[in-house]
Design an enzyme around this catalytic site. Structure first.
Site, PDB file in Angstrom:
ATOM      1  N   ASN A   1      -6.349  -2.627   1.753  1.00 27.77           N
ATOM      2  CA  ASN A   1      -6.335  -4.090   1.784  1.00 27.77           C
ATOM      3  C   ASN A   1      -7.762  -4.603   1.745  1.00 27.77           C
ATOM      4  OD1 ASN A   1      -3.564  -4.359   1.953  1.00 27.77           O
ATOM      5  ND2 ASN A   1      -3.523  -4.539   4.185  1.00 27.77           N
TER       6      ASN A   1
ATOM      7  N   ARG B   1       0.820  -1.220   0.000  1.00 28.78           N
ATOM      8  CA  ARG B   1       0.000   0.000   0.000  1.00 28.78           C
ATOM      9  C   ARG B   1       0.852   1.267   0.000  1.00 28.78           C
ATOM     10  NH1 ARG B   1      -4.021  -0.716   4.863  1.00 28.78           N
ATOM     11  NH2 ARG B   1      -2.126  -1.667   5.720  1.00 28.78           N
TER      12      ARG B   1
END
Length: 753
Positions: free
Chosen positions: A37, A19
């Site tokens: 996520n 990320r």
């Protein structure tokens, strides 16, 4: 013109800094949107110019984080949301997760630099980590992988760590286990004279204890190790005695790669394995033998430090070569809970170096070696598990419970085959308990209900794993034959379930279709259309059944089933122990004897004939001894091991070995000839079946094919043919691969379910 795209990325993309990696690229390119996520991977919403978005996608896929692995990418048009910048959203959980759980990673070079930097606030802190390294599987308690769902939830971040965690350009941006000396867990040492708290003092004291010849239990990533000075012969001998280790080799941890070079021959492939983020134990040819570490073995198992704690031990003066073996009594699973370690290791350890961070699940060290056919995993655990090992054609969940030796379990979720870590031999209560816990752990982690799940098991009626499977209230139970599972595991790993192959499954024990103990099987076919048994080792007898696996002399007697008079004379000429003659009488009277085609027992018989007449103290010991012996001699002859189109006949092979033995030929030369003769038998039978069925690919699987000398001989022979040879690579060829083969055969042949 501004457009929007919704991107889903599958693979190893959580817990590896994905990320923040996406965030930084988006910010640099001036794109807006978000990343988060999800249950199946990483989800991205991105808005901006079409050309810039295309560049964004190219950069993500071309240079992902070092520990990430992208397996699939989905890109769809999306509605513009009018995002003003790019953000990292909190994780979502609306459905059953299918994301790959990341494996534990060795400490990275950047963290190591900080660890020994006098000006860094994490100097000498044993729990240092970042998004590129550190614990993953051993701290995750549930998905998605966020700090509240890890064993680090008890340590709130201090302002400095929190600032790093929330700073997108920082290396610890969203690093879930991040901590520092101010806010994180610590180590302390306990020994007879008391306790020492404080990381530096505790680790320094541990190094001192190791230098003085003491045995110390050290808490690591997936459990405790028992450590001692590998060059201190008395300490090694005492550890072996206390641990009831028998003659099984110990693993070694060395200070650095240069130290490793003094112990083992290291090829480029072996160095790559040693220094990889998985940091497995690498089996390689020994340059020098340390007394008591690996008796009667020409290889050593060596690993490099993989946690900050290991590096600190060497920094504070621990011996540069340590025995670093799983903390347990022989054959039990590794100890991973502090109270259990203090209790169960009494009488073994002199001291305990205890870390405060709990371990979510026990995970042993992985073991790999480089054979003639390339790198192969022998024990799949830390650094590799529980990453998926195959993609299978199944929408329904499948759970395979494996075999009773070297057990692993495999869960298939949305077609992804997720294999557990090595769990051990289920005849031990502690290992069986770990097996049960792991089954329910995987089912819980992925929210898989048993009533929707197909459960696959081995056909052996007395296996504990089989009994456990039958007790589960599931959608359906399916039994899978052991040796077909061996072959199918290799096909699954290579995504080749429809491939026509000749499958050679050689091992010690497996329940056959005819109720006999198989272990020398040749199949032709595919996973999807079935693997037909087209040949096997000639049947011998096993006096005492499973006891023959522990007593090579009993195995030897069983291979003389057609030559009892010769066997009696051999026993007298060689002055074999009385056990051999008792076993011969059992064979003669068919008293507690069982038919077998086991090549594993054939190796045991050969070892007994050449001098290994004692009781084995660990699985495969006699065969390892035989290989070690063979490596010391040149190849002078090849014994007959004929193939008649259906059977490999071991009788001519053993007869000529007996003749050479009685004529006083060097046993090492006989051992070398035996290995080459087995290779010739395999090659000739496979070539014959290939010509008959028009198949050009052979799969070699089963524990016998862990023998690197046998593989080297086979490689040399197959180079002279146009046949292709496949072996297990990321999945063990021993029984550790059975659970994958089981799910592969379920998906390949039971698609109607």
């Amino acid at each position: 013109m501004k457009i929007a795209r919704r991107i889903r990325i599958y693979g190893v993309v959580q817990g590896v800094g994905f990320r923040p990696f996406v965030f930084r690229i988006a910010k640099r390119l001036g794109l807006s949107g978000w990343v988060r996520n999800g249950e199946s991977g990483v989800e991205i919403h991105v808005e901006g110019d079409a050309g810039v978005i295309q560049k964004f996608i190219q950069e993500i896929t071309a240079r992902p984080p070092v520990s990430a692995k992208i397996t699939n990418l989905e890109i769809k048009d999306a509605a513009i949301q009018g995002a003003s910048g790019f953000e990292i959203f909190t994780s979502t959980r609306h459905d059953r997760p299918t994301v790959h759980i990341p494996a534990d990673l060795a400490v990275c070079s950047a963290c190591l630099s900080e660890l020994f930097d006098p000006g860094n606030r994490r100097r000498l802190y044993p729990y240092i980590n970042c998004t590129d390294c550190g614990p993953r599987y051993t701290v995750i308690e549930r998905l998605p992988y966020d700090r509240p769902y890890t064993t680090m939830r008890a340590w709130p971040m201090c302002p400095a760590c929190s600032a790093e965690y929330h700073e997108p350009m920082d290396r610890r941006f969203h690093a879930q286990p991040t901590a520092c000396p101010e806010c994180g867990p610590h180590y302390y040492v306990r020994w007879q004279e008391g306790e020492i708290h404080g990381d530096e003092k505790a680790i320094e004291k541990t190094a001192e204890l190791l230098r003085s010849g003491r045995i110390v239990a050290i808490k690591g990533l997936g459990g405790y190790h028992l450590a001692c000075d590998a060059k201190n012969e008395e300490a090694v001998r005492e550890l072996r005695r206390r641990k009831r280790r028998g003659e099984k080799p110990f693993a070694l941890m060395v200070k650095d790669i240069d130290t490793a070079r003094t112990l083992i021959d290291i090829s480029a492939e072996e160095e790559e394995l040693l220094t990889s983020s998985a940091r497995p134990i690498v089996l390689a040819r020994a340059r020098r033998l340390l007394p008591g570490v690996a008796p009667d073995n020409s290889d050593l198992g060596v690993m490099l430090p993989y946690t900050p704690l290991h590096h600190l031990l060497f920094h504070f003066g621990a011996p540069d070569v340590l025995v670093m073996t799983s903390a347990n009594r022989s054959s039990e699973p590794i100890v991973y809970q502090d109270e259990d370690a203090l209790k169960s290791l009494q009488g073994i350890a002199d001291a305990w170096l205890i870390g405060e961070r709990p371990i979510a699940r026990r995970v042993d060290d992985s073991v790999v070696r480089v054979s003639a056919f390339g790198p192969a995993v022998l024990r799949r655990a830390r650094g590799y598990a529980p990453l998926p090992v195959a993609q299978l054609p199944s929408d329904r969940p499948i759970l395979a419970v494996g075999a009773d030796l070297k057990n692993t379990v495999t869960l298939v979720v949305n077609g992804k085959a997720i294999m557990s870590q090595h769990l051990g031999d289920l005849d031990r209560y502690e290992a069986y308990t770990a097996f049960e816990q792991t089954v329910y752990d995987l089912l819980s982690m992925y929210d898989v209900p048993l009533e929707e799940t197909i459960v696959a098991y081995d056909l052996h009626p007395d296996y504990r794993s089989t009994a456990f499977a039958h007790r589960l209230e599931t959608y359906k139970h399916l039994g899978i034959q052991h040796h077909r599972a061996h072959v199918a595991s290799v096909l699954a790993e290579r995504n080749a379930l429809e491939k026509q192959v000749i499958g050679v499954a050689f091992d010690g024990t497996g329940f056959g279709d005819d109720g006999a103990i198989w272990g020398g099987e040749l199949f032709v076919g595919s996973a999807t259309k079935g693997l037909e048994r087209c040949g096997h080792l000639r049947y011998a007898m096993l006096p005492g059944g499973d006891a023959a696996a522990r007593m090579p002399l009993q195995a030897l007697a069983g291979f003389f089933v057609d030559e009892l008079e010769l066997a009696m004379n051999v026993g007298k000429w060689l002055s074999l122990p009385e056990r051999f003659f008792t076993a011969l009488k059992m064979v003669e009277k068919r008293l507690r004897t069982f038919p077998t085609t086991s090549v594993g027992r054939l190796f045991d018989a050969a070892a007994a004939l050449l001098g290994f007449t004692g009781v084995i103290s660990f699985e495969g010991q006699a065969a390892i001894w035989l290989e070690h012996l063979a490596r010391t001699a040149p190849l002078e002859k090849i014994y007959p091991f004929p193939w008649d189109g259906k059977e490999l006949d071991y009788r001519p092979l053993l007869k000529e070995m007996v003749e050479d033995r009685l004529n006083g030929k060097d046993v090492a030369i006989i051992a070398r000839a035996f290995h080459r003769s087995v290779a010739e038998g395999v090659f000739n039978s496979v070539r014959s079946l290939g010509a008959t069925y028009g198949v050009d690919t052979v799969v070699l699987s089963g524990g016998v094919f862990q023998n690197s000398l046998l593989l080297a001989d086979l490689k040399e022979l197959f180079l002279k043919s146009d046949m292709h040879v496949w072996i297990g690579e990321g999945v063990p060829s021993n029984d550790g691969g059975i659970s994958l083969g089981q799910v592969a055969l379920v998906t390949a042949t039971h698609s109607m379910y």
